[in-house]
Design a protein around this motif. Structure first.
Motif, PDB file in Angstrom:
ATOM      1  N   ASN A  31      43.128  -2.400  -6.575  1.00 42.17           N
ATOM      2  CA  ASN A  31      43.005  -1.475  -5.455  1.00 42.17           C
ATOM      3  C   ASN A  31      43.729  -1.983  -4.216  1.00 42.17           C
ATOM      4  O   ASN A  31      43.583  -3.158  -3.843  1.00 42.17           O
ATOM      5  CB  ASN A  31      41.527  -1.281  -5.100  1.00 42.17           C
ATOM      6  CG  ASN A  31      40.705  -0.927  -6.324  1.00 42.17           C
ATOM      7  OD1 ASN A  31      41.022   0.031  -7.021  1.00 42.17           O
ATOM      8  ND2 ASN A  31      39.665  -1.703  -6.585  1.00 42.17           N
ATOM      9  N   PHE A  33      44.991  -0.709  -0.033  1.00 44.28           N
ATOM     10  CA  PHE A  33      44.644   0.216   1.040  1.00 44.28           C
ATOM     11  C   PHE A  33      45.610   0.057   2.202  1.00 44.28           C
ATOM     12  O   PHE A  33      46.054  -1.060   2.503  1.00 44.28           O
ATOM     13  CB  PHE A  33      43.228  -0.091   1.568  1.00 44.28           C
ATOM     14  CG  PHE A  33      42.172  -0.142   0.495  1.00 44.28           C
ATOM     15  CD1 PHE A  33      41.977  -1.289  -0.251  1.00 44.28           C
ATOM     16  CD2 PHE A  33      41.383   0.957   0.240  1.00 44.28           C
ATOM     17  CE1 PHE A  33      41.008  -1.346  -1.241  1.00 44.28           C
ATOM     18  CE2 PHE A  33      40.408   0.910  -0.748  1.00 44.28           C
ATOM     19  CZ  PHE A  33      40.220  -0.235  -1.483  1.00 44.28           C
ATOM     20  N   PHE A  48      44.975   5.103  -0.106  1.00 42.87           N
ATOM     21  CA  PHE A  48      44.664   3.990  -0.977  1.00 42.87           C
ATOM     22  C   PHE A  48      45.157   4.268  -2.388  1.00 42.87           C
ATOM     23  O   PHE A  48      45.509   5.406  -2.727  1.00 42.87           O
ATOM     24  CB  PHE A  48      43.171   3.641  -0.949  1.00 42.87           C
ATOM     25  CG  PHE A  48      42.246   4.702  -1.491  1.00 42.87           C
ATOM     26  CD1 PHE A  48      41.880   5.780  -0.699  1.00 42.87           C
ATOM     27  CD2 PHE A  48      41.715   4.590  -2.761  1.00 42.87           C
ATOM     28  CE1 PHE A  48      41.005   6.743  -1.176  1.00 42.87           C
ATOM     29  CE2 PHE A  48      40.840   5.541  -3.238  1.00 42.87           C
ATOM     30  CZ  PHE A  48      40.482   6.621  -2.448  1.00 42.87           C
ATOM     31  N   TYR A  50      44.408   2.980  -6.582  1.00 50.77           N
ATOM     32  CA  TYR A  50      43.554   2.241  -7.505  1.00 50.77           C
ATOM     33  C   TYR A  50      44.288   1.833  -8.780  1.00 50.77           C
ATOM     34  O   TYR A  50      43.692   1.283  -9.708  1.00 50.77           O
ATOM     35  CB  TYR A  50      42.276   3.018  -7.832  1.00 50.77           C
ATOM     36  CG  TYR A  50      42.509   4.424  -8.308  1.00 50.77           C
ATOM     37  CD1 TYR A  50      42.559   5.478  -7.410  1.00 50.77           C
ATOM     38  CD2 TYR A  50      42.670   4.699  -9.658  1.00 50.77           C
ATOM     39  CE1 TYR A  50      42.781   6.779  -7.833  1.00 50.77           C
ATOM     40  CE2 TYR A  50      42.885   5.986 -10.094  1.00 50.77           C
ATOM     41  CZ  TYR A  50      42.939   7.021  -9.183  1.00 50.77           C
ATOM     42  OH  TYR A  50      43.156   8.291  -9.606  1.00 50.77           O
ATOM     43  N   LEU A  90      47.173  -2.207   8.994  1.00 43.83           N
ATOM     44  CA  LEU A  90      46.598  -3.263   8.176  1.00 43.83           C
ATOM     45  C   LEU A  90      46.591  -2.848   6.714  1.00 43.83           C
ATOM     46  O   LEU A  90      46.187  -1.736   6.371  1.00 43.83           O
ATOM     47  CB  LEU A  90      45.161  -3.565   8.611  1.00 43.83           C
ATOM     48  CG  LEU A  90      44.983  -4.173  10.000  1.00 43.83           C
ATOM     49  CD1 LEU A  90      43.518  -4.198  10.386  1.00 43.83           C
ATOM     50  CD2 LEU A  90      45.547  -5.576  10.048  1.00 43.83           C
ATOM     51  N   THR A  94      41.593  -5.229  -3.062  1.00 47.20           N
ATOM     52  CA  THR A  94      40.327  -5.667  -3.630  1.00 47.20           C
ATOM     53  C   THR A  94      40.357  -5.426  -5.130  1.00 47.20           C
ATOM     54  O   THR A  94      40.979  -4.471  -5.591  1.00 47.20           O
ATOM     55  CB  THR A  94      39.128  -4.942  -2.971  1.00 47.20           C
ATOM     56  OG1 THR A  94      37.908  -5.536  -3.403  1.00 47.20           O
ATOM     57  CG2 THR A  94      39.093  -3.471  -3.337  1.00 47.20           C
ATOM     58  N   GLY A  98      33.783  -2.467  -7.715  1.00 45.01           N
ATOM     59  CA  GLY A  98      33.748  -2.386  -6.262  1.00 45.01           C
ATOM     60  C   GLY A  98      32.759  -3.265  -5.550  1.00 45.01           C
ATOM     61  O   GLY A  98      32.413  -2.994  -4.415  1.00 45.01           O
ATOM     62  N   ARG A  99      32.327  -4.375  -6.172  1.00 47.38           N
ATOM     63  CA  ARG A  99      31.362  -5.242  -5.495  1.00 47.38           C
ATOM     64  C   ARG A  99      32.028  -6.207  -4.537  1.00 47.38           C
ATOM     65  O   ARG A  99      31.374  -6.940  -3.809  1.00 47.38           O
ATOM     66  CB  ARG A  99      30.616  -6.095  -6.527  1.00 47.38           C
ATOM     67  CG  ARG A  99      29.763  -5.298  -7.448  1.00 47.38           C
ATOM     68  CD  ARG A  99      29.129  -6.190  -8.491  1.00 47.38           C
ATOM     69  NE  ARG A  99      27.807  -5.671  -8.835  1.00 47.38           N
ATOM     70  CZ  ARG A  99      26.714  -6.386  -8.778  1.00 47.38           C
ATOM     71  NH1 ARG A  99      26.771  -7.651  -8.427  1.00 47.38           N
ATOM     72  NH2 ARG A  99      25.553  -5.863  -9.076  1.00 47.38           N
ATOM     73  N   ASN A 100      33.342  -6.231  -4.579  1.00 49.05           N
ATOM     74  CA  ASN A 100      34.049  -7.296  -3.882  1.00 49.05           C
ATOM     75  C   ASN A 100      34.533  -6.881  -2.512  1.00 49.05           C
ATOM     76  O   ASN A 100      34.797  -5.715  -2.250  1.00 49.05           O
ATOM     77  CB  ASN A 100      35.244  -7.736  -4.724  1.00 49.05           C
ATOM     78  CG  ASN A 100      34.804  -8.262  -6.069  1.00 49.05           C
ATOM     79  OD1 ASN A 100      34.273  -9.344  -6.184  1.00 49.05           O
ATOM     80  ND2 ASN A 100      35.019  -7.442  -7.091  1.00 49.05           N
ATOM     81  N   GLU A 101      34.683  -7.894  -1.666  1.00 51.11           N
ATOM     82  CA  GLU A 101      35.211  -7.643  -0.336  1.00 51.11           C
ATOM     83  C   GLU A 101      36.696  -7.337  -0.404  1.00 51.11           C
ATOM     84  O   GLU A 101      37.358  -7.581  -1.405  1.00 51.11           O
ATOM     85  CB  GLU A 101      34.970  -8.875   0.561  1.00 51.11           C
ATOM     86  CG  GLU A 101      35.692 -10.138   0.105  1.00 51.11           C
ATOM     87  CD  GLU A 101      34.861 -10.941  -0.889  1.00 51.11           C
ATOM     88  OE1 GLU A 101      33.951 -10.368  -1.524  1.00 51.11           O
ATOM     89  OE2 GLU A 101      35.167 -12.142  -1.036  1.00 51.11           O
ATOM     90  N   GLN A 102      37.192  -6.791   0.697  1.00 53.83           N
ATOM     91  CA  GLN A 102      38.625  -6.544   0.802  1.00 53.83           C
ATOM     92  C   GLN A 102      39.308  -7.751   1.435  1.00 53.83           C
ATOM     93  O   GLN A 102      38.745  -8.435   2.283  1.00 53.83           O
ATOM     94  CB  GLN A 102      38.876  -5.286   1.645  1.00 53.83           C
ATOM     95  CG  GLN A 102      38.355  -4.023   0.969  1.00 53.83           C
ATOM     96  CD  GLN A 102      38.744  -2.750   1.683  1.00 53.83           C
ATOM     97  OE1 GLN A 102      39.548  -2.751   2.604  1.00 53.83           O
ATOM     98  NE2 GLN A 102      38.191  -1.635   1.236  1.00 53.83           N
ATOM     99  N   PHE A 104      42.569  -8.840   3.598  1.00 52.69           N
ATOM    100  CA  PHE A 104      43.482  -8.191   4.523  1.00 52.69           C
ATOM    101  C   PHE A 104      44.737  -9.019   4.782  1.00 52.69           C
ATOM    102  O   PHE A 104      44.694 -10.251   4.827  1.00 52.69           O
ATOM    103  CB  PHE A 104      42.787  -7.945   5.865  1.00 52.69           C
ATOM    104  CG  PHE A 104      41.838  -6.791   5.835  1.00 52.69           C
ATOM    105  CD1 PHE A 104      40.541  -6.955   5.366  1.00 52.69           C
ATOM    106  CD2 PHE A 104      42.239  -5.540   6.257  1.00 52.69           C
ATOM    107  CE1 PHE A 104      39.666  -5.878   5.321  1.00 52.69           C
ATOM    108  CE2 PHE A 104      41.373  -4.459   6.220  1.00 52.69           C
ATOM    109  CZ  PHE A 104      40.081  -4.630   5.751  1.00 52.69           C
ATOM    110  N   GLY A 105      45.830  -8.298   5.016  1.00 50.91           N
ATOM    111  CA  GLY A 105      47.036  -8.934   5.523  1.00 50.91           C
ATOM    112  C   GLY A 105      46.933  -9.152   7.018  1.00 50.91           C
ATOM    113  O   GLY A 105      45.978  -8.718   7.661  1.00 50.91           O
TER     114      GLY A 105
END
Lengths: 113, 115
Positions: A31, A33, A48, A50, A90, A94, A98-102, A104-105
Motif C-alpha cells: 500500500n 499513499f 492511494f 493497494y 507527503l 504500509t 492493515g494493522r501496521n503503521e504508515q 512516511f517520506g
C-alpha cells in the motif's frame, strides 16, 4: 532500516506546468499513499494504491493523478499546476494487512508561482 | 466512515510537567489507533499504536496512550515533558474493514514545551 524517499525536498513550478512527484519505498509494501499537508488542515489523502497498477481516489483527488507501474514506486502528477496546489506533499507506505503503521517520506514542499 | 478529532490546536507545558494531547475518534467497528510526531521540516514518525489487548500502550521516547472505548478517546501522555518533545502531533484512526490500510488523520496539535 525502513525507507521511503521522495524525489525532491523543495520544488518551484509555474502555473500550468505539469509536475511529477516521485516516491520510492524499499520495504516491499503493498500500500502507498499521497497526502498534502496544509497548516490547520492536517493530512488530507489525495490518492492511494493497494497494488501495482491499482489506484483509488482519496478525499481530495481533483487536479491530481497517480501512477504505480512498479510495486516500489508511486508517482503523483499535477496535470496543470495551480497556485492552490502550493503545499507540502507527503508520501507513505504500509504493508498489508492493515494493522501496521504508515512509513512516511521526508516530504516535498511544492511552490507554484 | 471514520473520523478523528484533536480538539486542541496548541498545548503548552513546562519542562518536567506531565503532558496530555487529546484525541477522540469515530469508527463503525473496533478501531486501530495511531499517534505520529512531526519535527520541523521532517516527515511523520510513528510513535505508538493500539490494535487490541491492553488499553495502555507504550511507545517511543517515553510516550504512552490509553485507549478508552466508552469515551472513544486515545489521548497521548508523557509523565515528564522535555523541550525536545516540542513538535506537531497527529492522531490517526483506521477501521479494520477499510481497504489498503487507509487511515484518517486529525488536524494535528502543536506541543510546545518551555524550559
Amino acid at each position: 532500516d525502513v525507507k521511503v524517499t521522495q524525489s525532491s525536498r523543495y520544488l518551484v513550478k509555474r502555473t500550468g506546468e505539469k509536475v511529477f512527484l516521485e516516491c520510492v519505498q524499499d520495504m516491499d509494501h503493498e500500500n502507498m499513499f499521497w497526502y498534502r499537508q496544509d497548516p490547520g488542515l492536517g493530512l488530507r489523502l489525495i490518492y492511494f494504491s493497494y497494488d501495482v497498477k491499482m489506484k483509488e481516489k482519496g478525499d481530495i483527488p481533483e487536479g491530481y493523478s497517480v501512477s504505480r507501474e512498479k510495486k516500489e514506486r508511486f508517482s503523483l502528477i499535477l496535470e496543470s499546476a495551480s497556485t492552490n496546489q502550493t503545499s507540502m506533499y507527503l508520501c507513505a507506505s504500509t504493508p498489508s494487512p492493515g494493522r501496521n503503521e504508515q512509513f512516511f517520506g521526508p516530504g516535498t514542499r511544492l511552490t507554484v508561482l | 466512515a471514520q473520523s478523528v478529532a484533536q480538539p486542541e490546536d496548541q498545548v503548552n507545558v513546562a519542562e518536567g510537567n506531565p503532558l496530555t494531547v487529546k484525541c477522540t475518534y469515530s469508527v463503525s467497528g473496533n478501531p486501530y489507533l495511531f499517534w505520529y510526531v512531526q519535527y520541523p521540516n521532517r516527515g511523520l514518525q510513528f510513535l505508538l499504536k493500539y490494535i487490541t489487548g491492553d488499553n495502555l500502550v507504550k511507545g517511543s521516547y517515553g510516550f504512552e496512550a490509553e485507549f478508552n472505548k466508552s469515551q472513544t478517546s486515545f489521548h497521548l501522555k508523557k509523565p515528564s515533558a522535555l523541550v525536545s518533545d516540542s513538535a506537531l502531533y497527529f492522531c490517526a484512526v483506521r477501521d479494520p474493514g477499510t481497504n489498503a490500510g487507509k487511515s484518517t488523520f486529525g488536524d494535528g496539535t502543536t506541543l510546545t514545551v518551555k524550559p
